[in-house]
Design a protein around this motif. Structure first.
Motif, PDB file in Angstrom:
ATOM      1  N   SER A  16      16.613  16.691 -46.254  1.00 14.45           N
ATOM      2  CA  SER A  16      15.649  17.536 -46.957  1.00 14.45           C
ATOM      3  C   SER A  16      14.452  17.895 -46.082  1.00 14.45           C
ATOM      4  O   SER A  16      13.705  18.815 -46.400  1.00 14.45           O
ATOM      5  CB  SER A  16      15.153  16.841 -48.236  1.00 14.45           C
ATOM      6  N   ASP A  17      14.258  17.180 -44.990  1.00 13.81           N
ATOM      7  CA  ASP A  17      13.139  17.428 -44.094  1.00 13.81           C
ATOM      8  C   ASP A  17      13.676  17.741 -42.697  1.00 13.81           C
ATOM      9  O   ASP A  17      14.234  16.875 -42.027  1.00 13.81           O
ATOM     10  CB  ASP A  17      12.229  16.206 -44.047  1.00 13.81           C
ATOM     11  N   VAL A  18      13.496  18.971 -42.257  1.00 13.71           N
ATOM     12  CA  VAL A  18      14.057  19.422 -40.980  1.00 13.71           C
ATOM     13  C   VAL A  18      13.441  18.703 -39.787  1.00 13.71           C
ATOM     14  O   VAL A  18      14.033  18.641 -38.705  1.00 13.71           O
ATOM     15  CB  VAL A  18      13.876  20.952 -40.839  1.00 13.71           C
ATOM     16  N   LEU A  19      12.247  18.135 -39.961  1.00 17.98           N
ATOM     17  CA  LEU A  19      11.576  17.485 -38.845  1.00 17.98           C
ATOM     18  C   LEU A  19      12.219  16.158 -38.447  1.00 17.98           C
ATOM     19  O   LEU A  19      11.993  15.678 -37.337  1.00 17.98           O
ATOM     20  CB  LEU A  19      10.104  17.247 -39.194  1.00 17.98           C
TER      21      LEU A  19
ATOM     22  N   LYS B 205      23.806  17.524 -37.041  1.00 17.64           N
ATOM     23  CA  LYS B 205      23.358  17.254 -38.409  1.00 17.64           C
ATOM     24  C   LYS B 205      22.316  18.282 -38.847  1.00 17.64           C
ATOM     25  O   LYS B 205      22.346  18.790 -39.977  1.00 17.64           O
ATOM     26  CB  LYS B 205      22.769  15.842 -38.499  1.00 17.64           C
ATOM     27  N   ALA B 206      21.369  18.596 -37.940  1.00 17.26           N
ATOM     28  CA  ALA B 206      20.315  19.546 -38.282  1.00 17.26           C
ATOM     29  C   ALA B 206      20.882  20.936 -38.544  1.00 17.26           C
ATOM     30  O   ALA B 206      20.535  21.594 -39.531  1.00 17.26           O
ATOM     31  CB  ALA B 206      19.280  19.592 -37.160  1.00 17.26           C
ATOM     32  N   LEU B 207      21.774  21.399 -37.654  1.00 18.11           N
ATOM     33  CA  LEU B 207      22.339  22.740 -37.798  1.00 18.11           C
ATOM     34  C   LEU B 207      23.281  22.837 -38.995  1.00 18.11           C
ATOM     35  O   LEU B 207      23.447  23.911 -39.576  1.00 18.11           O
ATOM     36  CB  LEU B 207      23.073  23.131 -36.514  1.00 18.11           C
ATOM     37  N   ASP B 208      23.914  21.733 -39.364  1.00 23.13           N
ATOM     38  CA  ASP B 208      24.813  21.743 -40.506  1.00 23.13           C
ATOM     39  C   ASP B 208      24.052  21.700 -41.824  1.00 23.13           C
ATOM     40  O   ASP B 208      24.594  22.051 -42.872  1.00 23.13           O
ATOM     41  CB  ASP B 208      25.769  20.551 -40.426  1.00 23.13           C
ATOM     42  N   THR B 209      22.788  21.273 -41.782  1.00 24.20           N
ATOM     43  CA  THR B 209      22.006  21.095 -43.001  1.00 24.20           C
ATOM     44  C   THR B 209      21.025  22.227 -43.236  1.00 24.20           C
ATOM     45  O   THR B 209      20.819  22.657 -44.367  1.00 24.20           O
ATOM     46  CB  THR B 209      21.238  19.755 -42.943  1.00 24.20           C
ATOM     47  N   PHE B 210      20.412  22.730 -42.164  1.00 25.31           N
ATOM     48  CA  PHE B 210      19.341  23.703 -42.298  1.00 25.31           C
ATOM     49  C   PHE B 210      19.707  25.027 -41.626  1.00 25.31           C
ATOM     50  O   PHE B 210      20.606  25.086 -40.792  1.00 25.31           O
ATOM     51  CB  PHE B 210      18.042  23.162 -41.681  1.00 25.31           C
ATOM     52  N   ASN B 211      18.975  26.045 -42.008  1.00 22.29           N
ATOM     53  CA  ASN B 211      19.136  27.373 -41.435  1.00 22.29           C
ATOM     54  C   ASN B 211      18.869  27.325 -39.931  1.00 22.29           C
ATOM     55  O   ASN B 211      17.870  26.767 -39.491  1.00 22.29           O
ATOM     56  CB  ASN B 211      18.147  28.328 -42.114  1.00 22.29           C
ATOM     57  N   THR B 212      19.755  27.918 -39.150  1.00 23.17           N
ATOM     58  CA  THR B 212      19.618  27.904 -37.695  1.00 23.17           C
ATOM     59  C   THR B 212      18.301  28.519 -37.235  1.00 23.17           C
ATOM     60  O   THR B 212      17.685  28.044 -36.279  1.00 23.17           O
ATOM     61  CB  THR B 212      20.782  28.668 -37.040  1.00 23.17           C
ATOM     62  N   ALA B 213      17.849  29.574 -37.922  1.00 26.49           N
ATOM     63  CA  ALA B 213      16.606  30.236 -37.539  1.00 26.49           C
ATOM     64  C   ALA B 213      15.397  29.361 -37.817  1.00 26.49           C
ATOM     65  O   ALA B 213      14.308  29.644 -37.322  1.00 26.49           O
ATOM     66  CB  ALA B 213      16.463  31.563 -38.282  1.00 26.49           C
ATOM     67  N   VAL B 214      15.554  28.310 -38.597  1.00 22.64           N
ATOM     68  CA  VAL B 214      14.490  27.341 -38.813  1.00 22.64           C
ATOM     69  C   VAL B 214      14.573  26.233 -37.772  1.00 22.64           C
ATOM     70  O   VAL B 214      13.576  25.833 -37.175  1.00 22.64           O
ATOM     71  CB  VAL B 214      14.574  26.743 -40.239  1.00 22.64           C
TER      72      VAL B 214
END
Length: 349
Positions: free
Chosen positions: A176-179, A238-247
């Motif tokens: 839930s948190d991209v950071l 994990k990050a790319l599979d969960t969040f928008n790539t542009a983010v």
């Protein structure tokens, strides 16, 4: 102004970094076309678990192009400081955007052009004011830099933060948190770049006749590179599979580049001997590159959202709390031309 030291070593690193950006930026486009062909042939996209792209020659051509770019980037660190080489990674985004405009018909709007110009202008500022590389004669010299108290404190801080993120925050708010995931990648990435520079310098000295492969310090740095890169690949996936790539992309670029420059300044003392004006100019150049990168990614995200979601407003790539909300459902509906994880994981290593 340029000096003779820059024209000998920094210029070599600069040219290699430019070549790296050109190859890696082109690899994005080639691999996108390969992914599209594979998806059209099999009916299963890579984003939802398909692996048919492994049978697509065009995708492998893109992989080969990316490897050439990464090798060029690896060698660049042997000639020039990370303060110069790392920010130039943003130029691969420009190459990718321009080629996508002409080859993939992904139109580059006015704000996108402005972002490209800002990246170029910032890179020029960094190049003009970049510090000269301090001559290194042995891997033991690099080892002494890596074991100085200030850098050991940085390494200890990175390890503690990574463990906290992995074992405390990742299970609770990693999705839930991209950071969280990007933070792990960036922290480990700063250590991997320092080790890559050490290994590259050792290979350079070995090729010049001063064999450094006999020393255990060289292989210790190699083991650090392998460990850090594997960790980065895992959590960037994990990050790319969960969040928008542009983010993910601009946040990762900001954190990774900032931490890498900090680590290089501490370990290699890149700013020693420079005046305040030159250091300030380098920082300003980096901020300009950073702003152009975020602007370019924001523009491309808006274009994708408008065309695929009927004008739905995109997620703003800022460090606000709104950015950190989960958007896995949005990501599931993106087209196959979103860059794959392996294209991002080695970016500016």
């Amino acid at each position: 102004m340029f000096n003779m030291d820059f024209s000998k070593d920094n210029l070599k690193g600069f040219i290699l970094a430019l070549s790296s950006s050109a190859f890696i930026g082109a690899s994005f486009i080639i691999k996108k076309k390969g992914l599209r062909r594979a998806a059209a042939a099999s009916g299963v996209r890579a984003g939802v678990g398909g692996f048919s792209y492994l049978l697509e020659p065009l995708w492998w051509l893109g992989m080969f192009t990316m490897i050439i770019g990464e090798v060029a980037n690896f060698v660049a660190y042997a000639f020039a400081p990370a303060v110069l080489i790392t920010p130039l990674g943003a130029l691969s985004i420009i190459v990718s955007a321009v080629l996508a405009h002409f080859i993939l018909n992904e139109k580059l709007q006015k704000l996108g052009v402005l972002g490209c110009v800002m990246c170029i202008a910032g890179s020029i500022i960094i190049v003009i004011h970049a510090p000269q590389e301090h001559p290194i004669t042995s891997i033991q010299e690099i080892w002494s830099m890596a074991t100085q108290p200030a850098f050991l404190l940085y390494v200890a801080s990175v390890i503690v933060l990574v463990f906290i993120l992995i074992f405390h925050f990742s299970p609770r708010c990693g999705h839930s948190d991209v950071l969280v995931f990007t933070g792990i990648c960036s922290l480990m990435g700063s250590l991997s770049v320092m080790s890559v520079k050490a290994v590259g310098t050792a290979l350079k000295l070995s090729l010049e006749g001063n064999n450094q492969l006999l020393y255990p310090e060289t292989w210790y740095f190699v083991s650090i590179v392998v460990t850090c890169v594997i960790t980065q690949m895992n959590y960037l996936n994990k990050a790319l599979d969960t969040f928008n790539t542009a983010v993910v992309s601009p946040i990762y670029y900001v954190m990774f580049t900032s931490l890498t420059i900090l680590a290089s300044v501490i370990m290699f003392k890149d700013w020693d001997g420079q005046n305040i004006g030159s250091i300030t100019s380098e920082i300003c150049g980096f901020v300009v590159v950073l702003s152009g990168t975020v602007l370019l990614h924001s523009t491309r995200d808006f274009e994708r959202s408008s065309s695929f979601r009927g004008g739905y407003a995109p997620l703003s790539p800022t460090l606000s709390t709104g950015l950190c909300s989960g958007n896995a459902e949005f990501f599931k509906y993106e087209e196959v031309d979103v860059p794959s994880a392996d294209e991002m994981c080695l970016r500016r290593q």
